[in-house]
Design a protein around this motif. Sequence first.
Motif, PDB file in Angstrom:
ATOM      1  N   THR A 101       2.449  16.277 -10.660  1.00  0.00           N
ATOM      2  CA  THR A 101       1.047  16.098 -11.058  1.00  0.00           C
ATOM      3  C   THR A 101       0.615  14.652 -10.847  1.00  0.00           C
ATOM      4  N   LEU A 102       1.476  13.721 -11.238  1.00  0.00           N
ATOM      5  CA  LEU A 102       1.160  12.304 -11.065  1.00  0.00           C
ATOM      6  C   LEU A 102       1.027  11.940  -9.597  1.00  0.00           C
ATOM      7  N   SER A 103       1.918  12.460  -8.764  1.00  0.00           N
ATOM      8  CA  SER A 103       1.848  12.145  -7.330  1.00  0.00           C
ATOM      9  C   SER A 103       0.555  12.652  -6.708  1.00  0.00           C
ATOM     10  N   SER A 104       0.033  13.781  -7.219  1.00  0.00           N
ATOM     11  CA  SER A 104      -1.216  14.311  -6.674  1.00  0.00           C
ATOM     12  C   SER A 104      -2.437  13.550  -7.178  1.00  0.00           C
ATOM     13  N   MET A 105      -2.283  12.767  -8.262  1.00  0.00           N
ATOM     14  CA  MET A 105      -3.398  12.007  -8.815  1.00  0.00           C
ATOM     15  C   MET A 105      -3.565  10.654  -8.136  1.00  0.00           C
ATOM     16  N   LEU A 106      -2.513  10.182  -7.492  1.00  0.00           N
ATOM     17  CA  LEU A 106      -2.590   8.869  -6.851  1.00  0.00           C
ATOM     18  C   LEU A 106      -3.529   8.915  -5.658  1.00  0.00           C
ATOM     19  N   PRO A 107      -4.204   7.815  -5.356  1.00  0.00           N
ATOM     20  CA  PRO A 107      -5.138   7.802  -4.218  1.00  0.00           C
ATOM     21  C   PRO A 107      -4.409   7.961  -2.901  1.00  0.00           C
ATOM     22  N   THR A 108      -5.036   8.676  -1.986  1.00  0.00           N
ATOM     23  CA  THR A 108      -4.473   8.883  -0.655  1.00  0.00           C
ATOM     24  C   THR A 108      -5.233   8.048   0.358  1.00  0.00           C
ATOM     25  N   ILE A 109      -4.734   8.074   1.585  1.00  0.00           N
ATOM     26  CA  ILE A 109      -5.343   7.265   2.645  1.00  0.00           C
ATOM     27  C   ILE A 109      -6.705   7.837   3.030  1.00  0.00           C
ATOM     28  N   ASN A 110      -7.686   6.966   3.094  1.00  0.00           N
ATOM     29  CA  ASN A 110      -9.008   7.345   3.597  1.00  0.00           C
ATOM     30  C   ASN A 110      -9.269   6.554   4.874  1.00  0.00           C
TER      31      ASN A 110
ATOM     32  N   PRO B  61      -2.590   0.883   5.082  1.00  0.00           N
ATOM     33  CA  PRO B  61      -1.457   0.764   4.156  1.00  0.00           C
ATOM     34  C   PRO B  61      -0.944   2.139   3.762  1.00  0.00           C
ATOM     35  N   GLN B  62       0.353   2.358   3.895  1.00  0.00           N
ATOM     36  CA  GLN B  62       0.941   3.648   3.580  1.00  0.00           C
ATOM     37  C   GLN B  62       1.293   3.734   2.099  1.00  0.00           C
ATOM     38  N   PRO B  63       0.926   4.836   1.435  1.00  0.00           N
ATOM     39  CA  PRO B  63       1.258   5.005   0.008  1.00  0.00           C
ATOM     40  C   PRO B  63       2.721   5.395  -0.163  1.00  0.00           C
ATOM     41  N   GLN B  64       3.615   4.418   0.056  1.00  0.00           N
ATOM     42  CA  GLN B  64       5.044   4.717   0.012  1.00  0.00           C
ATOM     43  C   GLN B  64       5.462   5.233  -1.366  1.00  0.00           C
ATOM     44  N   PHE B  65       4.920   4.651  -2.417  1.00  0.00           N
ATOM     45  CA  PHE B  65       5.317   5.070  -3.760  1.00  0.00           C
ATOM     46  C   PHE B  65       4.945   6.534  -3.991  1.00  0.00           C
TER      47      PHE B  65
END
Length: 443
Positions: free
Chosen positions: A3-12, A26-30
Amino acid sequence: MLTLSSMLPTINPSECNDTTDLTACPQPQFQAVLFYFSLYLVAFAQGGHRPCVQALGADQFDENNPEECKARSSFFNWWNFGVYAASLATNLPLNYIQDNISWTFGFGIPWIIMAIGLAIFLLGTRFYRYHIIEDKNPFAKIWKAFVALISSWQRTSFATSRNGAGEALLPRASQHTRHSGYSQHESIDEVDGQGEEAKGLLQLFPIWATCLTSSVVLSQATTLFIKQASTLDRRIGTGFQVPPASLGSLTGISAIVFIPIYDRVIVPIARNFTGLLTGITMLQRIGTGISFSVIMMVVAALVEMKRLQTARDFGLVDMPDATIPMSTWWLLPLYVLNAIVFVLAFVGLQELFYDQVPNEMRSLGLALYASVSGIGEFFGGFLVFVIDKVTGSRGESWFSDNLNHAHLDYFYWLLAVLTFIQLGLYLYFARSYVHKKNVPIAL
């Protein structure tokens, strides 16, 4: 975590300086690490949860009480009924929520439900029936059992190598047990009893091995059957078209229908003829399921032959994207047979591997059952890889991207032959199988 991983912002891409080069963003590595770690954590949790929760559920029945013994056999049926029913009830709405509303809600709802389930489980801990484990380390007990089995073989060999040398038997056995970690006060009968326990464990491995091909058969419902369905007419009515992957739910629906029929109709009828509380023995149930897996592959081969002939009749062999004028309901018998094979063979395996291992290792026995499916699917994937390489090097592969050029029917016939051979081997080992204990299952 999902759930937390889906709440984080993604690349736009619009936020990048160069929209044509996403590698500059910038890649959302975390986020990626959190997501994949969550998936592996689910697999790890399932490995511990599934066999243990089944063992705990079956432990609530007294195997020395005929009525509870009968109920315990039904427990494995209704456990799987619940699994299939829950999957059907949750997958469809959750898939809709994830695709049309939000992945956060799609992961968050199962998270909340699991938290509620954990709370209910913990509230019941005071009322569960627990079995006292005699040995602190059950693996050490198994090791002792195998040492005792070797000791028994050595003593038998020693006794037969001498004429009338029975008087030397006891000292040799006692000496061996002292050097094998046994107490000097343990009797030969105890050592022999542990040796018999080891023999019982060894007997399970041929049963385990002769069910691997049936696991390959079951895996076709979520792989090649779906690929076949994508080429067929999937229309219902005038406007709705069934997604190919949704056909997998037919196995769940068939299992939900068949389990009550088996438990409430077939078993009582069989009970009248056999006098067994379980209707038929666990080994007979598994063997019947393997027989149905042979039938399933024969039907699959015939259906594929019909599909290929229809493609030839309508001139669609070289048109892989064209819909073949053949209803997808031709695949329905395969999914029904798939459910019957699982309910008979694999639910029977669950009960066998729970019942026939030492009491301290019942959850491990159920984990060993689960490995039949895992290793069977690996074997099936390896078989497809080898056949694809061999047939592809000689011309058109049996698994060509254009299914109208492929020969899935050949593959199904091969699986039918392999499963038939497996059935013969299973019957051989099942006939010589000796149960580890005599449970009062007769009426």
